[in-house]
Design a protein around this motif. Structure first.
Motif, PDB file in Angstrom:
ATOM      1  N   SER A  66       1.145  -1.225   0.048  1.00  0.00           N
ATOM      2  CA  SER A  66       0.053   0.027  -0.010  1.00  0.00           C
ATOM      3  C   SER A  66       0.918   1.162  -0.147  1.00  0.00           C
ATOM      4  O   SER A  66       1.693   1.529   0.731  1.00  0.00           O
ATOM      5  CB  SER A  66      -0.853   0.102   0.886  1.00  0.00           C
ATOM      6  OG  SER A  66      -1.621   1.324   1.028  1.00  0.00           O
ATOM      7  N   GLU A  67       0.519   2.114  -0.934  1.00  0.00           N
ATOM      8  CA  GLU A  67       1.118   3.341  -0.939  1.00  0.00           C
ATOM      9  C   GLU A  67       0.122   4.546  -0.571  1.00  0.00           C
ATOM     10  O   GLU A  67       0.495   5.641  -0.994  1.00  0.00           O
ATOM     11  CB  GLU A  67       1.701   3.564  -2.367  1.00  0.00           C
ATOM     12  CG  GLU A  67       2.961   2.636  -2.795  1.00  0.00           C
ATOM     13  CD  GLU A  67       3.738   3.117  -3.857  1.00  0.00           C
ATOM     14  OE1 GLU A  67       3.794   4.121  -4.510  1.00  0.00           O
ATOM     15  OE2 GLU A  67       4.063   2.051  -4.617  1.00  0.00           O
ATOM     16  N   GLU A  68      -0.888   4.365   0.027  1.00  0.00           N
ATOM     17  CA  GLU A  68      -1.774   5.190   0.245  1.00  0.00           C
ATOM     18  C   GLU A  68      -1.472   5.916   1.681  1.00  0.00           C
ATOM     19  O   GLU A  68      -1.083   5.367   2.561  1.00  0.00           O
ATOM     20  CB  GLU A  68      -3.176   4.447   0.640  1.00  0.00           C
ATOM     21  CG  GLU A  68      -3.772   3.965  -0.496  1.00  0.00           C
ATOM     22  CD  GLU A  68      -4.284   4.776  -1.559  1.00  0.00           C
ATOM     23  OE1 GLU A  68      -4.690   5.827  -1.205  1.00  0.00           O
ATOM     24  OE2 GLU A  68      -4.267   4.399  -2.655  1.00  0.00           O
ATOM     25  N   SER A  69      -1.386   7.526   1.514  1.00  0.00           N
ATOM     26  CA  SER A  69      -1.058   7.967   2.753  1.00  0.00           C
ATOM     27  C   SER A  69      -1.834   7.724   3.908  1.00  0.00           C
ATOM     28  O   SER A  69      -1.115   7.951   4.969  1.00  0.00           O
ATOM     29  CB  SER A  69      -1.117   9.490   2.341  1.00  0.00           C
ATOM     30  OG  SER A  69      -2.500   9.928   1.832  1.00  0.00           O
ATOM     31  N   GLN A  70      -3.115   7.608   3.630  1.00  0.00           N
ATOM     32  CA  GLN A  70      -4.126   7.218   4.762  1.00  0.00           C
ATOM     33  C   GLN A  70      -3.586   6.196   5.671  1.00  0.00           C
ATOM     34  O   GLN A  70      -3.437   5.900   6.807  1.00  0.00           O
ATOM     35  CB  GLN A  70      -5.398   6.886   4.732  1.00  0.00           C
ATOM     36  CG  GLN A  70      -6.277   6.702   5.933  1.00  0.00           C
ATOM     37  CD  GLN A  70      -7.813   6.461   5.256  1.00  0.00           C
ATOM     38  OE1 GLN A  70      -8.114   6.793   4.112  1.00  0.00           O
ATOM     39  NE2 GLN A  70      -8.649   6.465   6.307  1.00  0.00           N
ATOM     40  N   ASP A  71      -3.083   4.941   5.024  1.00  0.00           N
ATOM     41  CA  ASP A  71      -2.345   3.827   5.586  1.00  0.00           C
ATOM     42  C   ASP A  71      -1.075   4.133   6.244  1.00  0.00           C
ATOM     43  O   ASP A  71      -0.971   3.811   7.404  1.00  0.00           O
ATOM     44  CB  ASP A  71      -2.089   2.807   4.643  1.00  0.00           C
ATOM     45  CG  ASP A  71      -3.371   1.917   3.994  1.00  0.00           C
ATOM     46  OD1 ASP A  71      -4.462   2.020   4.585  1.00  0.00           O
ATOM     47  OD2 ASP A  71      -3.539   1.537   2.903  1.00  0.00           O
ATOM     48  N   LEU A  72      -0.268   4.912   5.585  1.00  0.00           N
ATOM     49  CA  LEU A  72       1.059   5.574   6.264  1.00  0.00           C
ATOM     50  C   LEU A  72       0.724   6.444   7.465  1.00  0.00           C
ATOM     51  O   LEU A  72       1.340   5.696   8.733  1.00  0.00           O
ATOM     52  CB  LEU A  72       1.671   6.578   5.363  1.00  0.00           C
ATOM     53  CG  LEU A  72       2.963   7.145   5.882  1.00  0.00           C
ATOM     54  CD1 LEU A  72       4.111   6.264   6.051  1.00  0.00           C
ATOM     55  CD2 LEU A  72       3.184   8.095   4.742  1.00  0.00           C
ATOM     56  N   GLY A  73      -0.270   7.145   7.587  1.00  0.00           N
ATOM     57  CA  GLY A  73      -0.562   8.003   8.765  1.00  0.00           C
ATOM     58  C   GLY A  73      -1.158   6.997   9.940  1.00  0.00           C
ATOM     59  O   GLY A  73      -0.759   7.182  11.118  1.00  0.00           O
ATOM     60  N   THR A  74      -1.965   6.261   9.456  1.00  0.00           N
ATOM     61  CA  THR A  74      -2.701   5.098  10.439  1.00  0.00           C
ATOM     62  C   THR A  74      -1.385   4.390  11.229  1.00  0.00           C
ATOM     63  O   THR A  74      -1.511   4.082  12.333  1.00  0.00           O
ATOM     64  CB  THR A  74      -3.927   4.417   9.730  1.00  0.00           C
ATOM     65  OG1 THR A  74      -4.526   5.016   9.277  1.00  0.00           O
ATOM     66  CG2 THR A  74      -4.441   3.384  10.838  1.00  0.00           C
ATOM     67  N   ALA A  75      -0.671   3.838  10.217  1.00  0.00           N
ATOM     68  CA  ALA A  75       0.565   2.845  11.045  1.00  0.00           C
ATOM     69  C   ALA A  75       1.404   3.621  11.781  1.00  0.00           C
ATOM     70  O   ALA A  75       1.664   3.383  13.034  1.00  0.00           O
ATOM     71  CB  ALA A  75       1.060   2.353   9.733  1.00  0.00           C
ATOM     72  N   LEU A  76       1.732   5.069  11.366  1.00  0.00           N
ATOM     73  CA  LEU A  76       2.555   5.679  12.389  1.00  0.00           C
ATOM     74  C   LEU A  76       2.099   6.040  13.636  1.00  0.00           C
ATOM     75  O   LEU A  76       2.737   6.186  14.515  1.00  0.00           O
ATOM     76  CB  LEU A  76       3.183   6.994  11.436  1.00  0.00           C
ATOM     77  CG  LEU A  76       4.249   6.535  10.193  1.00  0.00           C
ATOM     78  CD1 LEU A  76       4.463   7.965   9.628  1.00  0.00           C
ATOM     79  CD2 LEU A  76       5.290   5.651  10.689  1.00  0.00           C
ATOM     80  N   ARG A  77       0.691   6.541  13.412  1.00  0.00           N
ATOM     81  CA  ARG A  77       0.031   7.102  14.723  1.00  0.00           C
ATOM     82  C   ARG A  77      -0.050   5.767  15.594  1.00  0.00           C
ATOM     83  O   ARG A  77      -0.066   6.028  16.846  1.00  0.00           O
ATOM     84  CB  ARG A  77      -1.381   7.501  14.126  1.00  0.00           C
ATOM     85  CG  ARG A  77      -1.243   9.022  13.931  1.00  0.00           C
ATOM     86  CD  ARG A  77      -2.808   9.653  13.658  1.00  0.00           C
ATOM     87  NE  ARG A  77      -3.728   8.897  12.972  1.00  0.00           N
ATOM     88  CZ  ARG A  77      -4.023   8.982  11.572  1.00  0.00           C
ATOM     89  NH1 ARG A  77      -3.120   9.822  11.047  1.00  0.00           N
ATOM     90  NH2 ARG A  77      -4.775   8.221  11.196  1.00  0.00           N
ATOM     91  N   ALA A  78      -0.291   4.758  14.920  1.00  0.00           N
ATOM     92  CA  ALA A  78      -0.347   3.301  15.948  1.00  0.00           C
ATOM     93  C   ALA A  78       0.840   2.967  16.519  1.00  0.00           C
ATOM     94  O   ALA A  78       0.997   2.031  17.254  1.00  0.00           O
ATOM     95  CB  ALA A  78      -0.787   2.256  14.970  1.00  0.00           C
ATOM     96  N   GLY A  79       2.086   3.573  16.141  1.00  0.00           N
ATOM     97  CA  GLY A  79       3.304   3.101  16.711  1.00  0.00           C
ATOM     98  C   GLY A  79       4.351   2.393  16.060  1.00  0.00           C
ATOM     99  O   GLY A  79       5.470   2.024  16.460  1.00  0.00           O
ATOM    100  N   ALA A  80       3.827   2.459  14.667  1.00  0.00           N
ATOM    101  CA  ALA A  80       4.885   1.811  13.727  1.00  0.00           C
ATOM    102  C   ALA A  80       6.427   2.439  13.879  1.00  0.00           C
ATOM    103  O   ALA A  80       6.433   3.679  13.870  1.00  0.00           O
ATOM    104  CB  ALA A  80       4.573   1.571  12.286  1.00  0.00           C
ATOM    105  N   SER A  81       7.449   1.678  13.906  1.00  0.00           N
ATOM    106  CA  SER A  81       8.974   2.243  13.751  1.00  0.00           C
ATOM    107  C   SER A  81       9.226   2.435  12.143  1.00  0.00           C
ATOM    108  O   SER A  81      10.168   3.065  12.020  1.00  0.00           O
ATOM    109  CB  SER A  81       9.854   1.342  14.422  1.00  0.00           C
ATOM    110  OG  SER A  81       9.593   1.180  15.801  1.00  0.00           O
ATOM    111  N   GLY A  82       8.176   2.101  11.335  1.00  0.00           N
ATOM    112  CA  GLY A  82       8.782   2.424   9.846  1.00  0.00           C
ATOM    113  C   GLY A  82       7.739   1.957   8.964  1.00  0.00           C
ATOM    114  O   GLY A  82       6.626   1.304   9.414  1.00  0.00           O
ATOM    115  N   TYR A  83       7.730   2.515   7.550  1.00  0.00           N
ATOM    116  CA  TYR A  83       6.612   2.051   6.740  1.00  0.00           C
ATOM    117  C   TYR A  83       7.521   1.770   5.275  1.00  0.00           C
ATOM    118  O   TYR A  83       8.063   2.803   4.780  1.00  0.00           O
ATOM    119  CB  TYR A  83       5.682   3.061   6.584  1.00  0.00           C
ATOM    120  CG  TYR A  83       4.560   2.758   5.866  1.00  0.00           C
ATOM    121  CD1 TYR A  83       3.431   2.327   6.558  1.00  0.00           C
ATOM    122  CD2 TYR A  83       4.627   2.847   4.456  1.00  0.00           C
ATOM    123  CE1 TYR A  83       2.299   2.067   5.969  1.00  0.00           C
ATOM    124  CE2 TYR A  83       3.352   2.522   3.506  1.00  0.00           C
ATOM    125  CZ  TYR A  83       1.940   2.136   4.428  1.00  0.00           C
ATOM    126  OH  TYR A  83       0.924   1.936   3.582  1.00  0.00           O
TER     127      TYR A  83
END
Length: 219
Positions: A90-107
């Motif tokens: 997924s290259e969707e910005s929404q998925d990126l933001g959701t993952a980082l807000r959830a605490g991912a260390s990277g994408y």
């Protein structure tokens, strides 16, 4: 590059066995990495992470049953020291933001260059944030839209002067080792300061702390 005495312990969580096999084969060519386990879904991934306590988890975003973000949130409770990096198509910005807000260390994106992936795993293990080059512009857009980071500005008043310095370092994407060197502190002391910053700002990860710090500068 000298091979570290202890290899970086990696857990692979992805529902495509062929993809896991490819990543495992790639990492096994390098002595600095050790694939300690695999899982085909989020539930099994959480169990394996709890048992193995890996340094880095490469986690798919879209899996049947429990999603990657749900897996991430639960996995962090059992493995607070693991760097959990989303590895997705997924290259969707929404998925990126959701993952980082959830605490991912990277994408990272699955079509990533091999050398970039190896560097990203090293950096994640060192406590740095890793984002695919193709997603950096979308990350900036997320910041400008103010969609990441939920701690109110008043929470900054809870930080000590040293913790504010630590937050500034996190905003620059520095690892614990780099922060320790720059502030003349023990790395163990930096780790405690980072944990205190996250607790006081009610954030789940250093990525969220970095995003929050950048947002405050933009206001």
């Amino acid at each position: 590059m000298d091979t570290p005495e202890q290899p970086i312990r990696v857990l692979l969580v992805d529902d495509h066995s062929l993809f896991r096999s490819g990543i495992r084969s790639l990492l096994q060519r390098h002595a600095e990495f050790a694939v300690v386990g695999e899982a085909a879904d989020g539930v099994e991934g959480i169990k394996r992470a709890r048992q193995l306590q890996p340094d880095v988890v490469l986690l798919d975003l879209n899996m049947p049953g429990m999603s990657g973000v749900e897996t991430l949130q639960l996995m962090q409770q059992d493995c607070p020291d693991a760097a959990i990096v989303m590895l997705t198509v997924s290259e969707e910005s929404q998925d990126l933001g959701t993952a980082l807000r959830a605490g991912a260390s990277g994408y990272l994106i699955k079509n990533i260059d091999t050398e970039f992936l190896l560097r990203a795993i090293r950096r994640a293990a060192a406590g740095e944030t890793v984002v695919a080059e193709a997603m950096t512009g979308k990350l900036v857009a997320q910041l400008q839209a103010g969609t990441a980071g939920e701690a109110p500005a008043s929470e900054l008043d809870k930080l000590t002067p040293r913790e504010r310095e630590i937050l500034d370092c996190l905003a620059r994407g520095e690892s614990n080792k780099a922060i320790a060197r720059n502030l003349d502190l023990a790395e163990s002391t930096v780790k405690i300061h980072v944990q205190n910053v996250l607790k006081k700002l009610k954030l789940a990860s250093r990525v969220q702390a970095a995003v929050f710090a950048v947002e405050q500068r933009m206001k």
